[in-house]
Design an enzyme around this catalytic site. Structure first.
Site, PDB file in Angstrom:
ATOM      1  N   ARG A  20       0.898  -1.127   0.051  1.00  0.00           N
ATOM      2  CA  ARG A  20      -0.155   0.012   0.050  1.00  0.00           C
ATOM      3  C   ARG A  20       0.721   1.255  -0.011  1.00  0.00           C
ATOM      4  O   ARG A  20       0.236   2.245   0.413  1.00  0.00           O
ATOM      5  CB  ARG A  20      -1.078  -0.031   1.107  1.00  0.00           C
ATOM      6  CG  ARG A  20      -1.743  -1.382   1.357  1.00  0.00           C
ATOM      7  CD  ARG A  20      -2.738  -1.642   0.093  1.00  0.00           C
ATOM      8  NE  ARG A  20      -3.710  -0.535  -0.014  1.00  0.00           N
ATOM      9  CZ  ARG A  20      -4.909  -0.879   0.639  1.00  0.00           C
ATOM     10  NH1 ARG A  20      -5.149  -1.798   1.287  1.00  0.00           N
ATOM     11  NH2 ARG A  20      -5.981   0.257   0.530  1.00  0.00           N
ATOM     12  N   ARG A  24      -2.598   6.813   0.772  1.00  0.00           N
ATOM     13  CA  ARG A  24      -2.744   8.322   1.433  1.00  0.00           C
ATOM     14  C   ARG A  24      -1.655   8.745   2.197  1.00  0.00           C
ATOM     15  O   ARG A  24      -1.575   9.790   2.651  1.00  0.00           O
ATOM     16  CB  ARG A  24      -4.210   8.107   2.170  1.00  0.00           C
ATOM     17  CG  ARG A  24      -5.414   8.085   1.425  1.00  0.00           C
ATOM     18  CD  ARG A  24      -6.609   7.476   1.843  1.00  0.00           C
ATOM     19  NE  ARG A  24      -6.442   6.405   2.407  1.00  0.00           N
ATOM     20  CZ  ARG A  24      -7.159   5.489   3.250  1.00  0.00           C
ATOM     21  NH1 ARG A  24      -8.382   6.168   3.507  1.00  0.00           N
ATOM     22  NH2 ARG A  24      -6.948   4.287   3.712  1.00  0.00           N
ATOM     23  N   ARG A  33      -5.696  12.958  -5.495  1.00  0.00           N
ATOM     24  CA  ARG A  33      -7.124  12.634  -5.066  1.00  0.00           C
ATOM     25  C   ARG A  33      -7.921  13.781  -4.605  1.00  0.00           C
ATOM     26  O   ARG A  33      -9.281  13.705  -4.848  1.00  0.00           O
ATOM     27  CB  ARG A  33      -7.076  11.858  -3.781  1.00  0.00           C
ATOM     28  CG  ARG A  33      -6.534  10.411  -3.951  1.00  0.00           C
ATOM     29  CD  ARG A  33      -7.976   9.591  -4.605  1.00  0.00           C
ATOM     30  NE  ARG A  33      -8.792   9.176  -3.664  1.00  0.00           N
ATOM     31  CZ  ARG A  33      -9.884   9.492  -3.350  1.00  0.00           C
ATOM     32  NH1 ARG A  33     -10.457  10.581  -4.268  1.00  0.00           N
ATOM     33  NH2 ARG A  33     -10.683   9.204  -2.348  1.00  0.00           N
ATOM     34  N   ASP A  69      -6.708  -1.761  -7.617  1.00  0.00           N
ATOM     35  CA  ASP A  69      -7.307  -2.135  -6.222  1.00  0.00           C
ATOM     36  C   ASP A  69      -7.910  -3.522  -6.453  1.00  0.00           C
ATOM     37  O   ASP A  69      -8.057  -4.043  -7.622  1.00  0.00           O
ATOM     38  CB  ASP A  69      -8.751  -1.484  -5.913  1.00  0.00           C
ATOM     39  CG  ASP A  69      -8.841  -1.707  -4.389  1.00  0.00           C
ATOM     40  OD1 ASP A  69      -7.914  -1.554  -3.680  1.00  0.00           O
ATOM     41  OD2 ASP A  69      -9.987  -2.230  -4.171  1.00  0.00           O
ATOM     42  N   TYR A 144     -15.589 -10.392   0.228  1.00  0.00           N
ATOM     43  CA  TYR A 144     -16.093  -8.815  -0.242  1.00  0.00           C
ATOM     44  C   TYR A 144     -17.362  -9.003  -1.186  1.00  0.00           C
ATOM     45  O   TYR A 144     -18.567  -8.211  -0.690  1.00  0.00           O
ATOM     46  CB  TYR A 144     -15.130  -7.781  -1.053  1.00  0.00           C
ATOM     47  CG  TYR A 144     -13.895  -7.343  -0.184  1.00  0.00           C
ATOM     48  CD1 TYR A 144     -14.347  -6.345   0.911  1.00  0.00           C
ATOM     49  CD2 TYR A 144     -12.606  -8.004   0.200  1.00  0.00           C
ATOM     50  CE1 TYR A 144     -13.059  -5.596   1.454  1.00  0.00           C
ATOM     51  CE2 TYR A 144     -11.499  -7.235   0.804  1.00  0.00           C
ATOM     52  CZ  TYR A 144     -12.018  -6.170   1.453  1.00  0.00           C
ATOM     53  OH  TYR A 144     -11.012  -5.700   2.525  1.00  0.00           O
TER      54      TYR A 144
HETATM   55  O1  CP3 Z   1       0.060   0.967  -3.043  1.00  0.00           O
HETATM   56  C1  CP3 Z   1      -0.398  -0.120  -3.261  1.00  0.00           C
HETATM   57  O2  CP3 Z   1      -0.163  -1.236  -2.805  1.00  0.00           O
HETATM   58  C2  CP3 Z   1      -0.980  -0.352  -4.884  1.00  0.00           C
HETATM   59  C3  CP3 Z   1      -2.288  -0.352  -4.893  1.00  0.00           C
HETATM   60  C4  CP3 Z   1      -3.168  -0.957  -3.907  1.00  0.00           C
HETATM   61  C5  CP3 Z   1      -4.499  -0.551  -3.504  1.00  0.00           C
HETATM   62  N1  CP3 Z   1      -5.058  -1.477  -2.881  1.00  0.00           N
HETATM   63  C6  CP3 Z   1      -4.849   0.913  -3.598  1.00  0.00           C
HETATM   64  C7  CP3 Z   1      -5.725   1.384  -2.813  1.00  0.00           C
HETATM   65  C8  CP3 Z   1      -3.173  -2.453  -3.552  1.00  0.00           C
HETATM   66  C9  CP3 Z   1      -2.353  -3.449  -3.616  1.00  0.00           C
HETATM   67  C10 CP3 Z   1      -4.580  -2.623  -2.549  1.00  0.00           C
HETATM   68  C11 CP3 Z   1      -4.816  -3.872  -2.305  1.00  0.00           C
HETATM   69  C12 CP3 Z   1      -6.024  -4.136  -1.587  1.00  0.00           C
HETATM   70  N2  CP3 Z   1      -7.342  -3.466  -1.574  1.00  0.00           N
HETATM   71  C13 CP3 Z   1      -6.323  -5.081  -0.446  1.00  0.00           C
HETATM   72  C14 CP3 Z   1      -5.174  -5.987  -0.205  1.00  0.00           C
HETATM   73  C15 CP3 Z   1      -4.057  -5.500   0.616  1.00  0.00           C
HETATM   74  C16 CP3 Z   1      -4.549  -5.523   2.155  1.00  0.00           C
HETATM   75  O3  CP3 Z   1      -4.836  -4.411   2.678  1.00  0.00           O
HETATM   76  O4  CP3 Z   1      -4.557  -6.346   2.931  1.00  0.00           O
HETATM   77  C17 CP3 Z   1      -7.376  -4.977   0.106  1.00  0.00           C
HETATM   78  C18 CP3 Z   1      -7.969  -5.405   1.298  1.00  0.00           C
HETATM   79  C19 CP3 Z   1      -8.115  -3.739  -0.485  1.00  0.00           C
HETATM   80  C20 CP3 Z   1      -9.297  -3.404  -0.502  1.00  0.00           C
HETATM   81  C21 CP3 Z   1      -9.402  -1.695  -0.155  1.00  0.00           C
HETATM   82  N3  CP3 Z   1      -9.420  -0.745  -1.057  1.00  0.00           N
HETATM   83  C22 CP3 Z   1      -9.697  -1.093   1.081  1.00  0.00           C
HETATM   84  C23 CP3 Z   1      -9.705  -2.052   2.363  1.00  0.00           C
HETATM   85  C24 CP3 Z   1      -9.704  -0.011   0.974  1.00  0.00           C
HETATM   86  C25 CP3 Z   1     -10.072   1.145   2.124  1.00  0.00           C
HETATM   87  C26 CP3 Z   1      -8.956   1.356   3.082  1.00  0.00           C
HETATM   88  C27 CP3 Z   1      -7.879   1.791   2.670  1.00  0.00           C
HETATM   89  O5  CP3 Z   1      -6.965   1.113   3.145  1.00  0.00           O
HETATM   90  O6  CP3 Z   1      -7.704   2.659   1.786  1.00  0.00           O
HETATM   91  C28 CP3 Z   1      -9.400   0.230  -0.531  1.00  0.00           C
HETATM   92  C29 CP3 Z   1      -9.124   1.669  -1.164  1.00  0.00           C
HETATM   93  C30 CP3 Z   1      -7.988   1.946  -1.638  1.00  0.00           C
HETATM   94  N4  CP3 Z   1      -7.235   0.884  -2.435  1.00  0.00           N
HETATM   95  C31 CP3 Z   1      -7.213   3.057  -1.521  1.00  0.00           C
HETATM   96  C32 CP3 Z   1      -5.813   2.766  -2.400  1.00  0.00           C
HETATM   97  C33 CP3 Z   1      -4.750   4.008  -2.352  1.00  0.00           C
HETATM   98  C34 CP3 Z   1      -7.568   4.311  -1.008  1.00  0.00           C
HETATM   99  C35 CP3 Z   1      -8.301   4.987  -1.767  1.00  0.00           C
HETATM  100  C36 CP3 Z   1      -8.669   6.525  -1.623  1.00  0.00           C
HETATM  101  O7  CP3 Z   1      -7.898   7.455  -2.016  1.00  0.00           O
HETATM  102  O8  CP3 Z   1      -9.485   6.706  -0.650  1.00  0.00           O
END
Ligand code: CP3
Length: 341
Positions: A20, A24, A33, A69, A144
């Site tokens: 991640r 943010r 964003r 994502d 999910y």
């Molecule tokens: O930076 C990276 O790793 C590259 C991109 C990436 C994102 N999500 C971007 C993202 C990756 C590899 C993921 C994987 C992901 N997404 C997982 C597996 C990893 C983990 O955390 O166990 C999961 C469970 C998700 C589902 C998801 N997407 C959640 C739970 C959330 C919201 C909470 C959070 O951590 O932000 C997202 C949104 C998301 N995915 C954002 C980003 C940059 C935030 C979006 C925003 O700008 O509001």
């Protein structure tokens, strides 16, 4: 550098990236964003490529991970996807066999934005850095889609609201979905692929072995046939490592912070390169705490078949970027410290 490590070439020092990292905690990401929606960024190749490269430019990580994502495939299958303050939501929850049948299996071409973003990133990637592609593992995506996540431990096989026959039908459909999603990235040039099984820890070892591991293993063997290296991350899943150890084709196991790398290595029979496993909360602490933990993990990593430094889970949005930079610098310089001390 990570590909070198996986393929058995000398790297000189421990490579590092953070799960991640393209998110943010980076001011530059928050700025993007303000102008664009999250899905809009994922679906616009130039923006996705910019967000992918941002953490490398600001923090000098050794690998980029594609900005996308894990839930995008479910959206392309026909579900409504939104990102709310409480986390992502997929609606309506899949609750019957008919619901499963109504879902599409998107072709690789439908992930055009991800493919274009991969090509753009690869064209601009500094020498020695790698690009990592990814998707969810099927059980995590199913969790999910059936309304089990986030936050609740309700998504395990048999524990979701859906009748039991939904589980195998959806798992089997997701196998094809995930392979197509991966192929789009591989065709565009991705050489390393991480499967996120964030919710695997919800399962008992028996449930995992019976209804989740076989499909996950088939996906991994399909990816290997396509020529990529595979990183598998199952979170809170120490109790499943006895099974993970037997999945053919995994090159790297990503470890959470629940156990030490030495414990993971012993449990996994010493046969994997390990990735991990700094507790993301340590990056909110003092320099002294960071130093101690980073050095401990590097020392353990030095005894493994191979070590990719990472966090035990995603970097927290409230992580001070200066602390992340401090960590990356310390990991980069560890080799010199060893020689000169
Ligand atoms: O930076 C990276 O790793 C590259 C991109 C990436 C994102 N999500 C971007 C993202 C990756 C590899 C993921 C994987 C992901 N997404 C997982 C597996 C990893 C983990 O955390 O166990 C999961 C469970 C998700 C589902 C998801 N997407 C959640 C739970 C959330 C919201 C909470 C959070 O951590 O932000 C997202 C949104 C998301 N995915 C954002 C980003 C940059 C935030 C979006 C925003 O700008 O509001």
């Amino acid at each position: 550098m990570i590909l070198d490590l996986i393929e058995g070439r000398k790297t000189g020092r421990t490579p590092v990236w953070f799960m991640r990292q393209a998110g943010r905690f980076l001011p530059g990401y928050r700025k993007l964003r303000e102008k664009y929606g999250f899905l809009q960024m994922c679906e616009t190749p130039e923006l996705a490529a910019e967000a992918t490269l941002l953490p490398l430019k600001t923090l000098d990580f050794d690998a980029a991970i594609l900005f996308s994502d894990i839930l995008i495939p479910a959206w392309k299958m026909g579900m409504k996807l939104s990102y709310t303050g409480e986390g992502p939501k997929l609606e309506p929850a899949v609750a019957s066999l008919r619901d499963v049948e109504a879902l599409a299996v998107p072709a690789p071409e439908e992930y055009r934005a991800a493919g274009e973003a991969v090509k753009t990133v690869l064209a601009g990637l500094p020498k020695g850095k790698d690009l990592i592609g990814f998707s969810a593992a099927p059980y995590t995506l199913l969790t999910y889609m059936t309304g089990g996540a986030p936050g609740k431990r309700a998504g395990a096989a048999g524990k979701s609201a859906a009748p039991p026959e939904v589980f195998p039908a959806l798992m089997s459909k997701l196998e094809a979905v995930i392979i197509n999603c991966a192929r789009a990235q591989i065709k565009a040039g991705v050489k390393i692929f991480q499967l996120f099984d964030t919710w695997a820890g919800n399962l008992s070892a028996e449930e995992y072995a019976r209804s989740v591991m076989p499909g996950t293993a088939r996906i991994i063997s399909a990816l290997k046939k396509d020529g990529v290296k595979v990183i598998y991350f199952a979170k809170d899943a120490w109790h499943l490592m006895g099974d993970v150890r037997n999945i053919p084709g995994i090159d790297v196991v990503s470890a959470d912070a629940g156990h030490t790398l030495a414990q993971y290595d012993a449990r996994l029979g010493g046969r994997f390169i390990l990735q991990g496993n700094l507790d993301p909360a340590v990056l909110l602490g003092s320099r002294e705490e960071m130093k101690a933990e980073i050095d401990r993990i590097l020392a353990e990593g030095g005894k493994l078949k191979g070590h990719i430094f990472n966090l035990g889970h995603g970097v927290r949005p409230d992580t001070p970027p200066d602390n992340a930079r401090f960590a990356v610098d310390r990991i980069h310089k560890s080799f010199c410290r060893r020689i000169f001390s």
